[in-house]
Design an enzyme around this catalytic site. Structure first.
Site, short mmCIF file in Angstrom:
data_model
loop_
_atom_site.label_atom_id
_atom_site.label_comp_id
_atom_site.label_asym_id
_atom_site.label_seq_id
_atom_site.Cartn_x
_atom_site.Cartn_y
_atom_site.Cartn_z
CD GLU A 1 -2.95 0.85 2.42
OE1 GLU A 1 -3.37 1.87 3.00
OE2 GLU A 1 -3.29 -0.31 2.75
CD GLU B 1 -4.84 7.39 5.58
OE1 GLU B 1 -5.47 6.34 5.43
OE2 GLU B 1 -4.36 7.76 6.68
CG ASP C 1 -1.75 4.56 2.79
OD1 ASP C 1 -2.32 3.98 1.86
OD2 ASP C 1 -1.64 4.09 3.94
#
Length: 288
Positions: free
Chosen positions: A96, A100, A98
């Site tokens: 993953e 955010e 990311d």
């Protein structure tokens, strides 16, 4: 370099690059109508209320590429909300990458949270403030992922580089699992804003974030990359394939230093309380 050759051979998948079209490239996966494709496919809005958030994903999975999206975040009091743009594989030991965006009370800045997971292991957080208001207009957020490194960019300015040093330090790096693009807007007021001290004000709902110019230049898993069998792919030209080996030039390194010196607010590599036995091995090498 010899260790990278098998990774380069993995790029037997179709190189994909086209103008943005959410109808063609994405699908709304949850939210019960709270996600809406707009402007003939050029934009997509996600909304959050006290019943549900919403999200979408790319139709294809990719093994390496450059992924760009323009995003206008929730304006005003966005405390408790999290807006996301990330890549992820599925299953145990997932990979993953990311972005955010953690909301805040009116007048307080957003926090940009970044992380990298490889083989199910994350804990590589860096957090930043931005040098602009990300809710007043669209800005471009990009993830460049190739076998050598991951670069996080904001308006084409690198804010973070995570290098593949698995052969040197043993730190896992995502190289073999295809990933989709995911975007979402959801409530996380138990932790997102000032450690959960500031809660979501549901009288301000619905909260809305808008995405546009969703562009992917990468390898779709399972097909031939740059085989020439598809005339459109062959005609894309070398410029669209820069991501395969792209790193930072001197100007890019200077911009990265500027961001890391002025706008970083948390770096796991500097968290001695979290790692009392010593910082992770990759932290001992240059960030630039």
């Amino acid at each position: 370099m010899a260790k990278l050759l098998p990774l380069l051979l993995i790029l037997i998948c179709i190189s994909y690059s086209a103008s943005a079209d959410f109808y063609r490239d994405a699908e709304i996966t949850w939210g019960d109508g709270r996600g809406k494709i707009l402007e003939g496919g050029r934009a997509l809005s996600l909304s959050l209320d006290n019943y549900s958030g919403s999200g979408f994903q790319s139709k294809n999975e990719y093994l390496f590429g450059r992924f760009d999206i323009q995003l206008k975040l929730v304006p005003g009091n966005s405390a408790g909300t999290v807006t996301t743009f990330f890549l992820s594989s599925q299953g145990a030991g997932h990979d993953e990458i990311d972005f955010e965006f953690l909301g805040n009370a009116t007048g307080e800045p957003y926090t940009v949270h970044t992380n990298v997971y490889a083989k199910g292991k994350g804990d590589k957080e860096q957090q930043f403030r931005l040098w602009f208001d990300p809710s007043s207009s669209y800005h471009t957020y990009s993830i460049l992922w190739n076998p050598q490194r991951i670069i996080f960019l904001v308006d084409n300015i690198p804010i973070r580089v995570f290098n593949n040093e698995e052969a040197i330090t043993g730190t896992p790096f995502p190289t073999s699992q295809a990933m989709r693009v995911y975007c979402s807007l959801w409530n996380a007021d138990d932790w997102a804003t000032q450690g959960g001290r500031v809660k979501t004000d549901w009288t301000k709902a619905p909260f809305v974030a808008t995405y546009r110019n969703f562009n992917i230049n990468g390898c779709v898993a399972g097909s031939q990359c740059g085989s020439g069998s598809d005339s459109n792919m062959k005609a894309e030209g070398a410029n669209n394939n820069n991501w395969r080996t792209q790193g930072l030039d001197a100007n890019g390194r200077n911009r990265l230093r500027w961001v890391q010196q002025k706008y970083i607010i948390y770096n796991y590599c500097s968290d001695s309380k979290r790692f009392p036995k010593g910082i992770p091995a990759e932290c001992k090498r240059s960030r630039f």
